[in-house]
Motif scaffolding. Structure first.
Motif, mmCIF file in Angstrom:
data_model
loop_
_atom_site.group_PDB
_atom_site.id
_atom_site.type_symbol
_atom_site.label_atom_id
_atom_site.label_comp_id
_atom_site.label_asym_id
_atom_site.label_seq_id
_atom_site.Cartn_x
_atom_site.Cartn_y
_atom_site.Cartn_z
ATOM 1 N N ARG A 153 -122.920 -6.440 38.692
ATOM 2 C CA ARG A 153 -122.411 -5.215 38.081
ATOM 3 C C ARG A 153 -121.000 -4.873 38.560
ATOM 4 N NH1 ARG A 153 -127.540 -3.799 39.521
ATOM 5 N NH2 ARG A 153 -126.827 -2.419 41.195
ATOM 6 N N GLU A 154 -120.627 -5.350 39.739
ATOM 7 C CA GLU A 154 -119.272 -5.141 40.219
ATOM 8 C C GLU A 154 -118.560 -6.486 40.339
ATOM 9 O OE1 GLU A 154 -118.953 -0.919 42.629
ATOM 10 O OE2 GLU A 154 -118.927 -2.775 43.778
ATOM 11 N N ARG A 155 -117.371 -6.533 39.766
ATOM 12 C CA ARG A 155 -116.523 -7.732 39.869
ATOM 13 C C ARG A 155 -115.274 -7.386 40.657
ATOM 14 N NH1 ARG A 155 -111.990 -9.682 37.232
ATOM 15 N NH2 ARG A 155 -111.978 -7.869 35.826
ATOM 16 N N TYR A 156 -114.965 -8.205 41.635
ATOM 17 C CA TYR A 156 -113.793 -8.002 42.460
ATOM 18 C C TYR A 156 -112.761 -9.060 42.081
ATOM 19 C CZ TYR A 156 -117.601 -5.697 44.886
ATOM 20 O OH TYR A 156 -118.700 -4.936 45.171
ATOM 21 N N GLY A 157 -111.689 -8.623 41.458
ATOM 22 C CA GLY A 157 -110.691 -9.540 40.944
ATOM 23 C C GLY A 157 -109.851 -10.176 42.040
ATOM 24 N N LEU A 158 -109.061 -11.146 41.642
ATOM 25 C CA LEU A 158 -108.160 -11.832 42.561
ATOM 26 C C LEU A 158 -106.815 -11.997 41.870
ATOM 27 C CD1 LEU A 158 -107.918 -13.329 45.325
ATOM 28 C CD2 LEU A 158 -108.419 -15.435 44.063
ATOM 29 N N THR A 159 -105.754 -11.531 42.518
ATOM 30 C CA THR A 159 -104.402 -11.660 41.990
ATOM 31 C C THR A 159 -103.523 -12.330 43.040
ATOM 32 O OG1 THR A 159 -103.528 -9.568 42.830
ATOM 33 C CG2 THR A 159 -104.767 -9.491 40.742
ATOM 34 N N SER A 160 -102.277 -12.511 42.699
ATOM 35 C CA SER A 160 -101.347 -13.154 43.629
ATOM 36 C C SER A 160 -101.049 -12.282 44.850
ATOM 37 C CB SER A 160 -100.038 -13.478 42.904
ATOM 38 O OG SER A 160 -99.440 -12.286 42.395
ATOM 39 N N HIS A 161 -101.341 -10.993 44.763
ATOM 40 C CA HIS A 161 -101.030 -10.098 45.884
ATOM 41 C C HIS A 161 -102.275 -9.526 46.559
ATOM 42 C CE1 HIS A 161 -101.904 -6.698 43.186
ATOM 43 N NE2 HIS A 161 -101.154 -7.313 42.288
ATOM 44 N N THR A 162 -103.468 -10.014 46.205
ATOM 45 C CA THR A 162 -104.703 -9.449 46.767
ATOM 46 C C THR A 162 -104.720 -9.505 48.285
ATOM 47 O OG1 THR A 162 -106.018 -9.966 44.799
ATOM 48 C CG2 THR A 162 -107.211 -9.691 46.870
ATOM 49 N N TRP A 163 -104.389 -10.650 48.857
ATOM 50 C CA TRP A 163 -104.550 -10.774 50.311
ATOM 51 C C TRP A 163 -103.415 -10.094 51.070
ATOM 52 C CZ3 TRP A 163 -109.143 -10.857 50.111
ATOM 53 C CH2 TRP A 163 -109.872 -11.724 49.296
#
Length: 209
Positions: A103-113
């Protein structure tokens, strides 16, 4: 595709008035019972002795780091997570992650970390009350969801580490481990309030001896 819960959390994180969270006395709070150790050596050990051993090892390391003023960083957490999961290597996730039965999705982008590192750094911000900093760091780990597994365990260790930097311990941690939602600003502030309640109750029981 479901909404990006991490993006929602990052917005909520900025909306919450963390400074409004109740503060606690600056004196050390030394519990009669070590609530974190009791959790790991009790319910966790009964389910999985190896998991309990790993968590107790990391608890010891995190307390040593806190006593030395070592800041929270992704590198530090990755070292802890290797021990939590009992693996030789662990890396920050390389794709979207899911929780709560998808139910929850945690995205990933170039600046996430980079963002994650900045959030961890804020756990030492003295302008924010200690309970709020600890609660916020817990939620950061939960919603950045940095590793493929074991994030809930790591979140609790991180919360305890933030408290330990000011020599504050808890005699009970079970109430902290309930479901939290990324899009819930009231729930985020409620967690900070709960941490305050647990600190005050621990101090009251310790001084009543």
């Amino acid at each position: 595709m479901s909404a990006d819960a991490l993006a929602e959390w990052c917005m909520v994180r900025e909306q919450v008035d963390w400074s409004s969270a109740a503060s606690v006395r600056p004196a050390p709070v030394r519990p009669v019972v070590d609530g974190l150790a009791a959790r790991f050596d009790g319910p966790v050990r009964r389910r999985d002795p190896d998991r309990a051993d790993g968590l107790l090892t990391v608890m010891t390391l995190s307390r040593a780091a806190a006593s030395q003023g070592e800041p929270l960083t992704p590198t530090l957490l990755t070292g802890w997570q290797q021990l939590v999961l009992d693996v030789n290597e662990v890396r920050l996730r390389q794709s979207d992650a899911f929780a709560k039965n998808g139910r929850e999705r945690y995205g990933l982008t170039s600046h996430t970390w980079q963002d994650f590192a900045a959030c961890l750094h804020q756990s030492a911000d003295p302008s924010v009350p200690l309970p709020a900093r600890a609660a916020r760091a817990y939620l950061d780990v939960a919603f950045f969801h940095p590793y493929p597994d074991g994030n809930a365990r790591l979140a609790l260790l991180v919360l305890a580490h933030v408290l330990e930097t000011e020599r504050v311990g808890l005699d009970e941690v079970g109430p902290l481990q309930t479901a939290r939602y990324a899009d819930d600003p009231d729930g985020a502030l409620d967690l900070a309030t709960l941490v305050t309640v647990l600190i005050r109750a621990t101090h009251r029981r310790a001084t009543a001896r």
